[in-house]
Scaffold this motif. Structure first.
Motif, PDB file in Angstrom:
ATOM      1  N   ALA A  88       0.887  -1.327  -0.146  1.00  0.00           N
ATOM      2  CA  ALA A  88      -0.263   0.044   0.079  1.00  0.00           C
ATOM      3  C   ALA A  88       0.830   1.095  -0.014  1.00  0.00           C
ATOM      4  N   ILE A  89       0.170   2.400  -0.629  1.00  0.00           N
ATOM      5  CA  ILE A  89       0.857   3.567  -0.487  1.00  0.00           C
ATOM      6  C   ILE A  89       0.158   4.640  -0.162  1.00  0.00           C
ATOM      7  N   HIS A  90       0.536   5.221   1.128  1.00  0.00           N
ATOM      8  CA  HIS A  90      -0.317   6.262   1.701  1.00  0.00           C
ATOM      9  C   HIS A  90       0.201   7.360   2.157  1.00  0.00           C
ATOM     10  N   SER A  91      -0.561   8.382   2.681  1.00  0.00           N
ATOM     11  CA  SER A  91       0.198   9.605   3.234  1.00  0.00           C
ATOM     12  C   SER A  91       1.133   9.400   4.496  1.00  0.00           C
ATOM     13  N   GLY A  92       0.891   8.374   5.356  1.00  0.00           N
ATOM     14  CA  GLY A  92       1.664   8.089   6.522  1.00  0.00           C
ATOM     15  C   GLY A  92       2.907   7.502   6.075  1.00  0.00           C
ATOM     16  N   MET A  93       3.293   7.426   5.139  1.00  0.00           N
ATOM     17  CA  MET A  93       4.766   6.808   4.668  1.00  0.00           C
ATOM     18  C   MET A  93       5.744   7.832   4.092  1.00  0.00           C
ATOM     19  N   SER A  94       6.825   7.554   4.274  1.00  0.00           N
ATOM     20  CA  SER A  94       7.950   8.472   3.994  1.00  0.00           C
ATOM     21  C   SER A  94       8.233   8.257   2.465  1.00  0.00           C
ATOM     22  N   TYR A  95       8.852   9.347   1.949  1.00  0.00           N
ATOM     23  CA  TYR A  95       9.351   9.131   0.697  1.00  0.00           C
ATOM     24  C   TYR A  95       9.962   7.881   0.428  1.00  0.00           C
ATOM     25  N   SER A  96      10.943   7.626   1.290  1.00  0.00           N
ATOM     26  CA  SER A  96      11.839   6.232   1.008  1.00  0.00           C
ATOM     27  C   SER A  96      10.976   5.041   0.877  1.00  0.00           C
ATOM     28  N   GLN A  97       9.941   4.917   2.048  1.00  0.00           N
ATOM     29  CA  GLN A  97       8.985   3.848   1.924  1.00  0.00           C
ATOM     30  C   GLN A  97       8.262   3.777   0.567  1.00  0.00           C
ATOM     31  N   ILE A  98       7.637   4.784   0.371  1.00  0.00           N
ATOM     32  CA  ILE A  98       6.934   4.881  -1.224  1.00  0.00           C
ATOM     33  C   ILE A  98       7.760   4.645  -2.175  1.00  0.00           C
ATOM     34  N   ASP A  99       9.033   5.015  -2.316  1.00  0.00           N
ATOM     35  CA  ASP A  99       9.981   4.597  -3.339  1.00  0.00           C
ATOM     36  C   ASP A  99      10.385   3.016  -3.328  1.00  0.00           C
ATOM     37  N   ILE A 100      10.224   2.332  -2.192  1.00  0.00           N
ATOM     38  CA  ILE A 100      10.756   1.009  -2.099  1.00  0.00           C
ATOM     39  C   ILE A 100       9.622   0.338  -2.733  1.00  0.00           C
ATOM     40  N   ALA A 101       8.268   0.593  -2.149  1.00  0.00           N
ATOM     41  CA  ALA A 101       6.889  -0.142  -2.486  1.00  0.00           C
ATOM     42  C   ALA A 101       6.628  -0.027  -4.019  1.00  0.00           C
ATOM     43  N   LEU A 102       6.855   1.470  -4.593  1.00  0.00           N
ATOM     44  CA  LEU A 102       6.878   1.371  -6.032  1.00  0.00           C
ATOM     45  C   LEU A 102       7.962   0.573  -6.772  1.00  0.00           C
ATOM     46  N   ASP A 103       9.014   0.346  -6.328  1.00  0.00           N
ATOM     47  CA  ASP A 103      10.007  -0.378  -6.885  1.00  0.00           C
ATOM     48  C   ASP A 103       9.675  -1.667  -6.798  1.00  0.00           C
TER      49      ASP A 103
END
Length: 112
Positions: A88-103
């Motif tokens: 999941a990607i949501h507003s409570g995540m850091s940019y790094s966490q979002i980048d990892i999820a997208l990767d």
């Protein structure tokens, strides 16, 4: 069987059900046909299966957009418990966490 996909086998393999609830099969078949589909169903009608079954029956990834972070987290947890790769990607995540999820979505074998 729709486009070589047996949705009943998928339903039973991943969710343990032999039959769909009222209206589910018709919506899933439309989705598998690639048709734009709007399904209005009450709470508890099994709406999640409307996109989960077609995704598990075919190759590729499903992107679900929802404003409900709690629902997102619950569904990701449930899919993971079933052995299905989900993030999941949501507003409570850091940019790094979002980048990892997208990767993981692009380079991994993520389904949801």
């Amino acid at each position: 069987m729709q486009n070589g996909v047996n949705i009943y086998q998928t339903l039973e393999k991943w969710w343990g059900y032999k039959e769909f609830r009222a209206g589910q099969r018709e919506v899933i078949e439309r989705v598998l046909e690639g048709r734009d589909t709007l399904a209005l169903m009450p709470t508890g009608a099994g709406k999640s299966l409307l996109y989960q079954v077609p995704t598990m029956a075919r190759e590729g990834i499903c992107v679900v957009v929802t404003p409900l972070v709690a629902l997102m987290k619950d569904q990701v947890d449930r899919l993971r418990q079933m052995g299905i790769s989900a993030t999941a990607i949501h507003s409570g995540m850091s940019y790094s966490q979002i980048d990892i999820a997208l990767d993981n979505c692009v380079y991994g074998d993520m389904k949801f």
